[in-house]
Design a protein around this motif. Structure first.
Motif, PDB file in Angstrom:
ATOM      1  N   GLU A  62      94.897  -3.651  -6.972  1.00  0.00           N
ATOM      2  CA  GLU A  62      95.066  -2.343  -6.357  1.00  0.00           C
ATOM      3  C   GLU A  62      95.736  -2.514  -5.001  1.00  0.00           C
ATOM      4  O   GLU A  62      95.845  -3.630  -4.480  1.00  0.00           O
ATOM      5  CB  GLU A  62      93.728  -1.627  -6.196  1.00  0.00           C
ATOM      6  CG  GLU A  62      92.735  -2.322  -5.283  1.00  0.00           C
ATOM      7  CD  GLU A  62      91.452  -1.524  -5.125  1.00  0.00           C
ATOM      8  OE1 GLU A  62      91.541  -0.297  -4.933  1.00  0.00           O
ATOM      9  OE2 GLU A  62      90.372  -2.124  -5.209  1.00  0.00           O
ATOM     10  N   GLN A  63      96.214  -1.421  -4.437  1.00  0.00           N
ATOM     11  CA  GLN A  63      96.878  -1.477  -3.141  1.00  0.00           C
ATOM     12  C   GLN A  63      95.887  -1.915  -2.064  1.00  0.00           C
ATOM     13  O   GLN A  63      94.760  -1.422  -1.995  1.00  0.00           O
ATOM     14  CB  GLN A  63      97.459  -0.103  -2.781  1.00  0.00           C
ATOM     15  CG  GLN A  63      98.276  -0.107  -1.497  1.00  0.00           C
ATOM     16  CD  GLN A  63      98.918   1.240  -1.224  1.00  0.00           C
ATOM     17  OE1 GLN A  63      98.734   2.187  -1.990  1.00  0.00           O
ATOM     18  NE2 GLN A  63      99.661   1.340  -0.148  1.00  0.00           N
ATOM     19  N   ASP A  64      96.318  -2.875  -1.230  1.00  0.00           N
ATOM     20  CA  ASP A  64      95.465  -3.438  -0.174  1.00  0.00           C
ATOM     21  C   ASP A  64      94.194  -4.062  -0.751  1.00  0.00           C
ATOM     22  O   ASP A  64      93.158  -4.107  -0.080  1.00  0.00           O
ATOM     23  CB  ASP A  64      95.083  -2.366   0.859  1.00  0.00           C
ATOM     24  CG  ASP A  64      96.277  -1.890   1.667  1.00  0.00           C
ATOM     25  OD1 ASP A  64      97.187  -2.705   1.910  1.00  0.00           O
ATOM     26  OD2 ASP A  64      96.304  -0.713   2.058  1.00  0.00           O
ATOM     27  N   GLY A  65      94.281  -4.526  -1.994  1.00  0.00           N
ATOM     28  CA  GLY A  65      93.110  -5.121  -2.636  1.00  0.00           C
ATOM     29  C   GLY A  65      92.766  -6.486  -2.048  1.00  0.00           C
ATOM     30  O   GLY A  65      93.612  -7.193  -1.500  1.00  0.00           O
ATOM     31  N   ARG A  66      91.513  -6.870  -2.170  1.00  0.00           N
ATOM     32  CA  ARG A  66      91.041  -8.166  -1.696  1.00  0.00           C
ATOM     33  C   ARG A  66      90.108  -8.795  -2.741  1.00  0.00           C
ATOM     34  O   ARG A  66      89.355  -8.082  -3.419  1.00  0.00           O
ATOM     35  CB  ARG A  66      90.280  -8.026  -0.367  1.00  0.00           C
ATOM     36  CG  ARG A  66      91.140  -7.547   0.806  1.00  0.00           C
ATOM     37  CD  ARG A  66      92.190  -8.563   1.186  1.00  0.00           C
ATOM     38  NE  ARG A  66      92.955  -8.169   2.361  1.00  0.00           N
ATOM     39  CZ  ARG A  66      94.076  -7.485   2.326  1.00  0.00           C
ATOM     40  NH1 ARG A  66      94.568  -7.071   1.154  1.00  0.00           N
ATOM     41  NH2 ARG A  66      94.717  -7.185   3.442  1.00  0.00           N
TER      42      ARG A  66
END
Length: 389
Positions: free
Chosen positions: A376-380
């Protein structure tokens, strides 16, 4: 519980629910492109899924995988192959193309003879213009291709250089050739407090080469065997190596607000998720419970003391907006009370992909490894461990 249902599957957490929604969206796109009544297309789709072209994260995707696999097997038993109905289509397409080409050539010859001299000059000018445009496109494509090859060349250059550099550093660990005469390091925290610390002998040579060294992280039977750096900001070592050279691989680094002497409850180490596998490029292998069982122990030494940790939680998260009221693992450095500590543990346990059986109590020391995640966007992607030695 109805709000956490997708395609007849129930999900316990919002993260799993949203992952299932992404799987369902991907499935809908596939169904829109693939004709399920064409055996060849179904068989090719099944092969693509098995080869990893489409990656699903939840049981919704697994159900679709099973459905396509069973349908493909039925078609195969009926004698169909992945090329069924393709050869005939190609032949018809080729015949149409040849007929169109002949018709076009005939029309061109006829129209060319019927044109007067002025018209012929205009046609020639138009053809020259089209030829110049074609050459410009070829040149542009060549430049773009050269740029791409150059980018990958630089990428793999840095990757190879990083591997050689860190192999050299690993060999220097324990080398005392530059450690002669090393004296205890004196650190002044305040005017009233003076703490004298001695760098461990095996890290003295490395510390003398770069005073930003704060420790060393190693996970047996993996490529993770790197020095850990720390500066006053969290940007410098995103694109610099241990030798303070520009390097797209960056370095592993400890969060700027962590303190290995006045020990925080939780130490956070960041590293890039490199496609080459360097740094934390393979950290997401911990998404497999079997992999975690085989690599459950993490060795993180500060330059002042050794430490052994056992993996406790593995989860996916993201970088949230400042005004979002949600658990932000990257802000968890200290727990002011037992109640606050237990609250953090409950949050991470709820996010964890599986139960490791390892728990922590107030007063335990934690280590968090964090890298980017493309789900996902900006996932970690995050691995949390508890100190056991």
């Amino acid at each position: 519980m109805a709000g956490f249902s997708v395609a007849g599957r129930q999900f316990r957490t919002q993260e799993d629910y949203h992952a299932a929604l992404r799987d369902q969206e991907k499935i809908d796109e596939i169904r829109a492109k693939v004709n399920m009544e064409q055996p060849g297309e179904v068989i090719r789709l099944s092969a693509d899924i098995q080869a990893g072209k489409y990656h699903f994260m939840t049981m919704v995707g697994n159900d679709f995988d099973d459905e396509i696999y069973e349908l493909a097997e039925q078609y195969k038993k009926q004698g169909y192959t992945r090329d069924s109905h393709i050869n005939l289509s190609k032949k018809k397409h080729k015949q149409k193309k040849e007929e169109k080409k002949k018709k076009s050539a005939k029309t061109e010859r006829t129209s060319w003879k019927d044109c007067d001299e002025q018209m012929q000059q205009e046609v020639k000018a138009l053809l020259k213009q089209k030829e110049r445009r074609r050459k410009l496109i070829v040149i542009l494509c060549t430049v773009i291709a050269a740029g791409c090859f150059g980018y990958y060349g630089v990428y793999y250059y840095f990757s190879d250089r990083t591997e050689m550099d860190y192999n050299t550093l690993a060999n220097l660990k324990g080398d005392s050739s530059l450690a002669a005469g090393t004296s205890p390091v004196t650190i002044h925290y305040t005017d009233e407090e003076e703490t004298e610390l001695t760098v461990l002998e095996e890290y003295q040579t490395l510390y003398n080469k770069n005073k930003k060294l704060i420790g060393w992280l190693k996970i047996d039977d993996t490529n993770i065997d790197y020095p850990v750096m720390q500066t006053a900001n969290n940007e410098y070592y995103l694109d610099h190596n241990y030798n303070q050279e520009y390097d797209k691989n960056g370095s592993l680094f400890l969060d700027k607000d962590c303190d290995v002497v006045h020990r925080n409850t939780n130490l956070i180490i960041y590293g890039h998720h490199m496609k080459s596998g360097k740094m934390f490029g393979n950290l997401n292998l911990y998404s497999s419970e079997d992999y975690c069982k085989k690599h459950s122990t993490i060795q993180f030494d500060t330059i002042y003391e050794k430490g052994t940790y056992e993996v406790m939680y593995v989860f996916r998260s993201k970088i949230y907006n400042e005004d979002e009221i949600v658990f932000k693992y990257y802000q968890f450095l200290d727990a002011a009370s037992e109640k606050e500590f237990n609250s953090y543990m409950q949050e991470m346990a709820a996010l964890s992909l599986y139960d490791t059986g390892v728990t922590a109590a107030y007063g335990d020391e934690l280590l968090t490894l964090s890298t980017c995640d493309n789900s996902e966007q900006d996932g970690r992607f995050v691995v949390v461990a508890k100190r056991v030695e």
